[in-house]
Design a protein around this motif. Structure first.
Motif, mmCIF file in Angstrom:
data_model
loop_
_atom_site.group_PDB
_atom_site.id
_atom_site.type_symbol
_atom_site.label_atom_id
_atom_site.label_comp_id
_atom_site.label_asym_id
_atom_site.label_seq_id
_atom_site.Cartn_x
_atom_site.Cartn_y
_atom_site.Cartn_z
ATOM 1 N N ASN A 107 68.805 61.283 83.846
ATOM 2 C CA ASN A 107 69.296 60.031 83.260
ATOM 3 C C ASN A 107 68.202 59.297 82.478
ATOM 4 N N THR A 108 67.548 60.012 81.579
ATOM 5 C CA THR A 108 66.507 59.403 80.742
ATOM 6 C C THR A 108 66.831 59.537 79.258
ATOM 7 N N GLY A 109 68.112 59.649 78.930
ATOM 8 C CA GLY A 109 68.522 59.745 77.539
ATOM 9 C C GLY A 109 68.483 58.399 76.827
ATOM 10 N N VAL A 110 68.484 58.464 75.495
ATOM 11 C CA VAL A 110 68.446 57.265 74.646
ATOM 12 C C VAL A 110 69.414 57.443 73.486
ATOM 13 N N SER A 111 70.145 56.382 73.170
ATOM 14 C CA SER A 111 70.985 56.325 71.981
ATOM 15 C C SER A 111 70.638 55.043 71.235
ATOM 16 N N GLU A 112 70.392 55.141 69.926
ATOM 17 C CA GLU A 112 69.927 53.974 69.182
ATOM 18 C C GLU A 112 70.506 53.975 67.774
ATOM 19 N N LEU A 113 70.901 52.795 67.294
ATOM 20 C CA LEU A 113 71.415 52.622 65.935
ATOM 21 C C LEU A 113 70.861 51.313 65.386
ATOM 22 N N ASN A 114 70.247 51.374 64.197
ATOM 23 C CA ASN A 114 69.605 50.198 63.609
ATOM 24 C C ASN A 114 69.955 50.067 62.134
ATOM 25 N N LEU A 164 69.907 44.580 62.526
ATOM 26 C CA LEU A 164 70.669 44.861 63.745
ATOM 27 C C LEU A 164 69.960 45.969 64.499
ATOM 28 N N PHE A 165 69.734 45.730 65.779
ATOM 29 C CA PHE A 165 69.135 46.733 66.652
ATOM 30 C C PHE A 165 70.087 46.934 67.828
ATOM 31 N N HIS A 166 70.490 48.181 68.060
ATOM 32 C CA HIS A 166 71.387 48.468 69.187
ATOM 33 C C HIS A 166 70.892 49.719 69.900
ATOM 34 N N THR A 167 70.750 49.614 71.213
ATOM 35 C CA THR A 167 70.294 50.763 71.977
ATOM 36 C C THR A 167 71.001 50.823 73.325
ATOM 37 N N GLU A 168 71.165 52.032 73.809
ATOM 38 C CA GLU A 168 71.635 52.286 75.167
ATOM 39 C C GLU A 168 70.715 53.347 75.751
ATOM 40 N N LEU A 169 70.112 53.042 76.889
ATOM 41 C CA LEU A 169 69.159 53.991 77.453
ATOM 42 C C LEU A 169 69.299 54.070 78.967
ATOM 43 N N GLY A 170 69.123 55.268 79.461
ATOM 44 C CA GLY A 170 69.250 55.512 80.888
ATOM 45 C C GLY A 170 67.982 55.142 81.639
ATOM 46 N N ILE A 171 68.156 54.769 82.896
ATOM 47 C CA ILE A 171 67.044 54.469 83.801
ATOM 48 C C ILE A 171 66.954 55.599 84.818
ATOM 49 N N LEU A 172 65.767 56.128 84.994
ATOM 50 C CA LEU A 172 65.531 57.271 85.882
ATOM 51 C C LEU A 172 66.332 57.147 87.180
ATOM 52 N N THR A 173 67.153 58.142 87.470
ATOM 53 C CA THR A 173 68.027 58.112 88.647
ATOM 54 C C THR A 173 67.246 57.869 89.928
ATOM 55 N N GLU A 174 66.108 58.525 90.081
ATOM 56 C CA GLU A 174 65.350 58.451 91.335
ATOM 57 C C GLU A 174 64.678 57.100 91.551
ATOM 58 N N SER A 175 64.670 56.216 90.535
ATOM 59 C CA SER A 175 64.082 54.888 90.739
ATOM 60 C C SER A 175 64.991 54.000 91.579
ATOM 61 N N HIS A 176 66.265 54.373 91.717
ATOM 62 C CA HIS A 176 67.211 53.653 92.574
ATOM 63 C C HIS A 176 67.519 54.545 93.781
ATOM 64 N N THR A 177 66.919 54.246 94.900
ATOM 65 C CA THR A 177 67.093 55.070 96.097
ATOM 66 C C THR A 177 68.072 54.423 97.064
ATOM 67 N N GLY A 178 68.632 55.234 97.942
ATOM 68 C CA GLY A 178 69.701 54.753 98.816
ATOM 69 C C GLY A 178 69.228 53.981 100.029
ATOM 70 N N ASN A 179 68.092 54.352 100.606
ATOM 71 C CA ASN A 179 67.624 53.667 101.814
ATOM 72 C C ASN A 179 66.098 53.715 101.860
ATOM 73 N N LYS A 213 69.045 57.354 66.391
ATOM 74 C CA LYS A 213 68.273 58.226 67.278
ATOM 75 C C LYS A 213 69.153 58.642 68.449
ATOM 76 N N ARG A 214 68.992 59.882 68.870
ATOM 77 C CA ARG A 214 69.700 60.378 70.057
ATOM 78 C C ARG A 214 68.806 61.363 70.768
ATOM 79 N N SER A 215 68.619 61.149 72.068
ATOM 80 C CA SER A 215 67.845 62.093 72.861
ATOM 81 C C SER A 215 68.441 62.174 74.259
ATOM 82 N N GLY A 216 68.151 63.283 74.935
ATOM 83 C CA GLY A 216 68.663 63.494 76.281
ATOM 84 C C GLY A 216 67.557 63.399 77.317
#
Length: 768
Positions: free
Chosen positions: A292-299, A319-334, A278-281
């Motif tokens: 930064n909400t994309g997903v890459s998955e290989l099973n 085998l389950f392998h995934t890499e997924l982004g975490i919403l950029t705005e959930s990590h704020t600077g101050n 699976k691949r999504s952006g």
């Protein structure tokens, strides 16, 4: 014969005919199952000799023969590869119900087929399943989203790519997931730790809504999810399934290939290989992209098995392998940025589409291997052995400076070994049961070199459980009961400020259940189950101390937490008519010392950003609610369905409500069959509507108020073709048809963004 005599005879005949017609409404109802494992038998043939009437058992093994007169009847029951049953039935003034257990024929005859083994779900509590056409329509979705099709099941999500199943308000460590018979053991304690499982491997996904701790251990106190592939073939065969799925939102592509085969030379030998990618952006909410909400998955998965009359052996690996982004705005600077985005309710940037996945992100690899065997000591006794090994490697990356940006901030390796040894006994009379022992050993380690104090300590865990379950079946009644005893030891260690901190914890407890099922009429069934359950606190609940990167939150544990103890009573009434299907489930579930994650209202400011602070608390709880589901065929072409759920979860210590409990939910739809006749291939269009209420039963404090109620419309079209001897299925689905802007209360990122907008999906499945 005079006129009076003729009239008298005519009246007598008419009265006799009417009386006979009134009497000839008796019913024989039954269930056909395998003697060796209680699995239902589909397509067994039942013939009533005297009435010259027959029936065929359905996928659950059930059959009904109606409109019988009082009298004595002879039933014959036949199924390929099994010994026939001949039974005499006396029908007087009442109906007759019985469970029949078919025994496999002795091997040696050329015409006998050996059947692949898959243990049946035998329970008197509420059970629902996805299979066949419903499962085909769910392809391409993660496990949590797929199971939302079942009433009483929702999701606890972190953005659009991470979803955990919620059963009657419970999730994570209170819900056990079984991957082909092995309890899935990852870092499931995290709200943003999605199950490491590929739904494509499933031929059927079953949800058991009652407490199942006697069968499966403490982590099943809230329910059970069984993800099972089809039984392996045991004769010469070759079948391949190809699924290709595309989605407009996120520009997702998903492909799955599975092949099963059986040996001609070695009777009983079969195999399966399966893989998906699976691949999504970046997904799009109405008006903007979520960065930064994309997903890459290989099973991958594979199975090899052998079965004969006495012995069954199966080896399995996934085998389950995934890499997924975490919403950029959930990590704020101050702090001011955090307050501003929560007040704004959405990112200030409209973003853009990309497949790139950058920090913050997760990378998870999960290996699972199992070896399973069973041996029939006799026609009534079977011994089973199963060993499972799992390695879960979870890495969570934060936005950091310089070379540290390439290093994981959280790097965990979890090794799990499980051993199950149990004995089944089934008899041609009314009794069957299971006696068993299981062991689970875990070692969880923080991989050095992150440069960050570990969120949770290293730990070793050992759990040993012994259990006994017995079942009595006679006529329309089934009664079962069981008891279990568990011992658990947990040892932890970690360095904080160069000081070694250790802990040694021991837990033990009994759990038990009693349940029953009664066929009130051939169409109406009632079942009730009362089960006690317990769950010791998880290591994260006890010792979390610091930033949980994937959740974008600081979590604080409490080492003084006690074990949870509950008593769940669940009742279900089910009606299956010719055109109508109805299910109603109600439950009560008081829990002593319920553990929950609560927002404190404080924030933590560091060089890596500003984060909300949560703490693990404990209180007495009372969960209760109901689910309902129904469908009705208005005509041969037009049908509709309605389902919904209500969950209440009160903190009885404070007379308040717990956070992150699903809001009231209802889902309805209408389908129109475009086929020319009912026996034709699938060709239908469905319009559905999901209604979710505002969560007014909110806790005393939350970071932001619950979002308003929302309604989503969805449209789908499903068409099946025959291509020579092969099958081609094409599905077209539109989710959120009108691009409605909404937030779901059970999404932890609702503070920062709206949910996904319109999504158009094309799903193609070809079996050849």
């Amino acid at each position: 014969m005079n006129l009076k005599t003729g009239i008298f005879l005519l009246i007598s005949l008419l009265i006799g005919h009417v009386v006979q017609a009134e009497d000839c409404k008796l019913i024989i109802r039954g269930k056909i199952i395998h003697l060796e494992n209680n699995e239902p038998i589909e397509a067994a043939y039942i013939w009533v000799i005297e009435a010259e009437e027959g029936a065929v058992s359905d996928q659950n093994g059930n059959f009904v023969v109606k409109n019988l007169c009082p009298g004595t009847y002879t039933l014959t029951i036949q199924y390929l590869g099994h010994q026939s049953i001949r039974d005499t039935v006396e029908l007087t003034s009442g109906n007759y119900t019985k469970t029949y257990r078919l025994e496999e024929e002795a091997l040696g005859l050329q015409s006998i087929e050996v059947h692949g083994h898959r243990d049946a779900v035998t329970t008197t509590t509420a059970v629902s399943a996805l299979y066949g056409e419903a499962l085909l329509e769910a392809r391409g979705e993660n496990l949590g989203e797929s199971l939302k099709r079942i009433s009483g099941v929702s999701t606890f999500s972190t953005g659009n790519s991470i979803a955990k199943p919620v059963i009657h308000g419970m999730h994570s460590n209170r819900i056990m997931i079984m991957n082909n018979g092995i309890r899935l053991e990852g870092q499931q304690w995290g709200a943003e730790h999605a199950p490491e499982i590929d739904p494509f491997l499933a031929d059927e996904i079953t949800v058991v809504k009652g407490a199942e701790t006697v069968r499966y251990g403490p982590e099943a106190m809230g329910g059970l999810i069984l993800v099972n592939p089809a039984p392996l073939p045991t004769s010469k065969t070759s079948k391949t399934s190809l699924s290709v799925i595309g989605a407009s939102n996120g520009r997702m592509g998903n492909i799955n290939v599975a092949h099963v085969g059986g040996s001609e030379k070695v009777k009983g030998l079969g195999y399966r290989i399966q893989g998906s990618a699976k691949r999504s952006g970046n997904v799009k909410s109405p008006g903007y992209f979520q960065r930064n909400t994309g997903v890459s998955e290989l099973n991958l998965s594979s199975s090899l098995g052998y079965s004969n009359k006495k012995l069954g052996v199966e080896a399995y690996y996934s085998l389950f392998h995934t890499e997924l982004g975490i919403l950029t705005e959930s990590h704020t600077g101050n702090l001011s940025d955090l307050e501003a985005i929560i007040a704004n309710g959405r990112p200030f940037s409209d973003g853009e589409f990309t497949y790139d996945i950058i920090n913050p992100k997760q990378r998870v690899t999960h290996h699972l291997a199992k070896l399973k065997s069973h041996y029939h000591l006799s026609e009534n006794w079977k011994v089973n052995f199963q060993y499972g090994f799992q390695l879960n490697h979870r890495q969570e990356f934060d936005k950091r400076r310089g070379d540290l940006n390439e290093k994981a901030s959280l790097d965990l390796e979890l090794y799990t070994n499980t051993v199950d040894l149990f004995m089944n006994h089934t008899h041609k009379n009314e009794f069957s049961g299971t006696w068993g022992f299981n062991l689970i050993q875990q070692a969880n380690s923080n991989v050095p070199g992150t440069g960050v104090t570990p969120l949770i300590p290293n730990y070793d865990m050992l759990n040993v459980g012994f259990y006994v379950m017995e079942k009595y079946s006679k006529g329309p009644l089934e009664v079962e009961a069981g008891i279990r005893y568990d011992l658990r030891n947990v040892s932890t260690a970690r360095y904080i400020s160069q000081e070694l901190q250790t802990a040694e914890l021991d837990y033990q407890n009994f759990s038990a259940f009693i349940g029953g099922l009664y066929h009130i009429t051939p169409e109406l069934t009632f079942n009730s189950n009362l089960g006690s359950a317990w769950r010791p606190p998880n290591v994260n609940e006890l010792f979390s101390e610091g930033l949980h990167h994937g959740a974008a939150a600081v979590e604080i544990g409490d080492p003084n937490l006690k074990s949870e103890k509950s008593l769940k009573w669940i009742n279900e009434l089910q009606y299956d008519g010719r055109r109508t299907h109805l299910e109603f489930t109600a439950y009560l579930n008081p829990i002593n010392d319920y553990i929950y994650l609560n927002p404190t209202g404080e924030v933590f400011v560091s060089l890596r950003g500003t984060f909300n602070v949560y703490e693990y608390l404990q209180a007495n709880a009372f969960f209760y609610g109901f689910d309902f589901a129904g469908s009705y065929e208005f005509t041969d072409r037009l049908s509709g369905y309605l389902k919904g759920s209500i969950v209440q979860a009160k903190n009885t210590d404070k007379d308040s409500y717990f956070p992150f409990i699903p809001a009231n939910r209802m889902d309805w739809g209408i389908s129109y069959d475009l086929s020319k006749n009912a026996a034709a291939l699938t060709n239908k269009i469905t319009l559905s509507n999901v209604l979710v209420a505002q969560q007014n039963r909110e806790p005393d404090f939350d970071i932001a108020p619950p979002p308003p109620a929302y309604a989503l419309f969805n449209l789908s079209y499903q068409k099946q073709f025959n291509v020579a001897e092969d099958k081609l299925n094409i599905g077209l689905q539109v989710h959120n048809l009108f691009n409605t802007r909404y937030k779901d209360y059970m999404n932890r990122f609702r503070y920062f963004t709206y949910d996904m907008g319109t999504n158009l999906l094309l799903k193609i499945n070809y079996e050849f």
